[in-house]
Design an enzyme around this catalytic site. Structure first.
Site, PDB file in Angstrom:
ATOM      1  N   ASP A 183      -0.639  -5.376   9.479  1.00  0.00           N
ATOM      2  CA  ASP A 183      -1.680  -4.460   9.009  1.00  0.00           C
ATOM      3  C   ASP A 183      -2.903  -5.311   8.665  1.00  0.00           C
ATOM      4  O   ASP A 183      -2.886  -6.108   7.731  1.00  0.00           O
ATOM      5  CB  ASP A 183      -1.160  -3.704   7.773  1.00  0.00           C
ATOM      6  N   LYS A 186     -13.362  -0.652   6.336  1.00  0.00           N
ATOM      7  CA  LYS A 186     -13.873  -1.455   5.230  1.00  0.00           C
ATOM      8  C   LYS A 186     -14.988  -2.388   5.707  1.00  0.00           C
ATOM      9  O   LYS A 186     -16.057  -2.429   5.111  1.00  0.00           O
ATOM     10  CB  LYS A 186     -12.752  -2.295   4.608  1.00  0.00           C
ATOM     11  N   TRP A 228       0.869  -1.180   0.000  1.00  0.00           N
ATOM     12  CA  TRP A 228       0.000   0.000   0.000  1.00  0.00           C
ATOM     13  C   TRP A 228       0.911   1.237   0.000  1.00  0.00           C
ATOM     14  O   TRP A 228       1.825   1.325   0.843  1.00  0.00           O
ATOM     15  CB  TRP A 228      -0.884  -0.030   1.249  1.00  0.00           C
TER      16      TRP A 228
HETATM   17  C1  LMR Z   1      -6.707   2.136  -0.544  1.00  0.00           C
HETATM   18  O1  LMR Z   1      -5.677   1.455  -0.519  1.00  0.00           O
HETATM   19  O2  LMR Z   1      -7.233   2.516  -1.587  1.00  0.00           O
HETATM   20  C2  LMR Z   1      -7.397   2.492   0.744  1.00  0.00           C
HETATM   21  O3  LMR Z   1      -6.725   1.922   1.812  1.00  0.00           O
HETATM   22  C3  LMR Z   1      -7.641   3.942   0.893  1.00  0.00           C
HETATM   23  C4  LMR Z   1      -6.387   4.731   1.158  1.00  0.00           C
HETATM   24  O4  LMR Z   1      -6.365   5.444   2.167  1.00  0.00           O
HETATM   25  O5  LMR Z   1      -5.422   4.652   0.392  1.00  0.00           O
END
Ligand code: LMR
Length: 398
Positions: free
Chosen positions: A212, A247, A131
């Site tokens: 996470d 979520k 992420w």
């Molecule tokens: C995502 O990965 O799209 C979500 O977790 C929202 C974000 O804050 O990036």
């Protein structure tokens, strides 16, 4: 002049896409960027169980006074039940503390601040890819980051051997950031056997797991998705977990998350709690109450709890159905074999589309996908799937 030297920062690669999507006038536009659930009508609904809990809250709430720094103890207990299972001693034996943080991001940042400020660790190993915000959060706290390979792009599978080979270089006391389920962005999770191996590996190398856990219930189910966390806890006595209700409760803008710190014994936990409280006090003083109270109301009321589990199941099953549908449609229009999409978990699919293809989809078709090729499958529905499959076919055939 204080601010005139500032450079313009780039838009956020995920949240910035939503702004661009909103500004797009293409009537056929599709938002597959941000990880936010959409139903079959393209709407992000408030869950019924949440609405019910909010009604209850409105009727019964008697004060808006501050919460304790770590949030309501009941919120912590219910969060630990979800993480560890209701029968786990860790729910209430005093070895684990849970602290309400604003969203999963808030929990990660409090964890990183705590690690840095208390000299627990200085280096965090992060999956490649991950992420986008992970690196920023960890580095903003002052910690160093390293990457471990996670995904085999050619075979659309987990690069498990390379992952562990690289992590052999980690030093005792380093932190390893893992995604508990529904890996963001790849959707590829370790198998139970691979989790067993990861758990033993971390223990042998004396590495601290920072997990996470943003998508519990979006993969295979609430219990199934906790397999990795629980296995790691069987073999490792100290673990940090950042969880999120954004979520699975659809409460994105209420910022409801939690940091759970599992310690080797009760005494260590009392001390860790005192330091985490200091960290929170400096960062946000104390947490926001609304979302936390909703979670408490839902999880502790049997009717609302079963309503929630049903709604969660519907979201999970719809996303899986959309994976199957997209893979079928892509095959039918001759885009190639995208069956790997159906083996990935949760909200995201790592499509394998290149940056150039992603840009073309956006410019020519109004289809918004993260630059890495990550697709939020929750944005697909029966209405837009043909348009999407044809557009993808057009860009991959060029
Ligand atoms: C995502 O990965 O799209 C979500 O977790 C929202 C974000 O804050 O990036």
């Amino acid at each position: 002049m204080f601010f005139d030297h500032l450079e313009l920062a780039p838009a956020d690669p995920i949240l910035g896409l939503t702004d661009a999507y909103k500004a797009d006038t293409n009537p056929k536009k599709i938002n597959l960027g941000v990880g936010v659930y959409q139903n079959e009508h393209g709407v992000t609904p408030v869950l019924k169980c949440v609405k019910e809990a909010e009604k209850l809250l409105l009727e019964t709430e008697t004060t808006k006074s501050y919460l304790p720094i770590t949030g309501h103890p009941e919120y912590g207990r219910l969060t630990r039940e979800l993480l560890f299972g209701s029968e786990s001693p860790l729910v209430s034996d005093g070895r684990a503390v849970t602290c309400h943080c604003p969203g999963g991001t808030g929990a990660l940042r409090i964890a990183a601040d705590f690690l840095y400020q208390q000299h627990v660790a200085s280096r965090v190993w992060i999956s490649d890819p991950t992420w986008g915000n992970h690196f920023q959060i960890i580095e903003a706290a002052g910690l160093k980051t390293e990457r471990y390979p996670y995904y085999d792009r050619a075979n659309h599978s987990l690069a498990f051997d390379r992952m562990l080979d690289t992590l052999e270089q980690a030093q005792e006391g380093d932190v390893v950031l893992l995604h508990a389920c529904c890996h963001n962005p790849t959707g590829m999770d370790p198998t139970p056997e691979q989790w067993d191996e990861i758990a033993s590996f971390l223990a042998r190398k004396k590495l601290l797991p920072l997990i996470d856990f943003a998508y519990q219930g979006f993969g295979k189910g609430l219990e199934e998705d906790a397999y990795g966390v629980r296995k790691i806890l069987e073999r490792n006595s100290e673990v940090l977990i950042a969880s999120s209700f954004s979520k699975n409760f659809g409460m994105y803008n209420e910022r409801v998350g939690a940091l759970t710190c599992v310690c080797a014994n009760k005494d260590a936990c009392v001390k860790a709690t005192s330091q985490i409280k200091l960290t929170v006090r400096c960062a946000i003083s104390n947490p926001p109450a609304h979302g936390e109270k909703v979670v408490i109301n839902v999880l502790s009321n049997p009717d609302l709890r079963s309503m929630w589990e049903q709604e969660l199941k519907e979201m999970r099953e719809r996303m899986h159905r959309m994976r199957l549908l997209l893979a079928d449609k892509l095959k039918a229009v001759g885009a190639g074999d995208f069956d790997f999409i159906t083996t990935q978990n949760g909200m995201f699919s790592f499509s394998g589309l290149s940056k150039e293809q992603v840009e073309k989809l956006r410019a020519e078709y109004g289809i918004y996908i993260v630059g890495s090729g990550r697709i939020c499958v929750a944005g697909i529905n029966d209405e837009n799937v043909d348009y999407l499959a044809n557009a993808i076919a057009a860009v991959v055939k060029e």
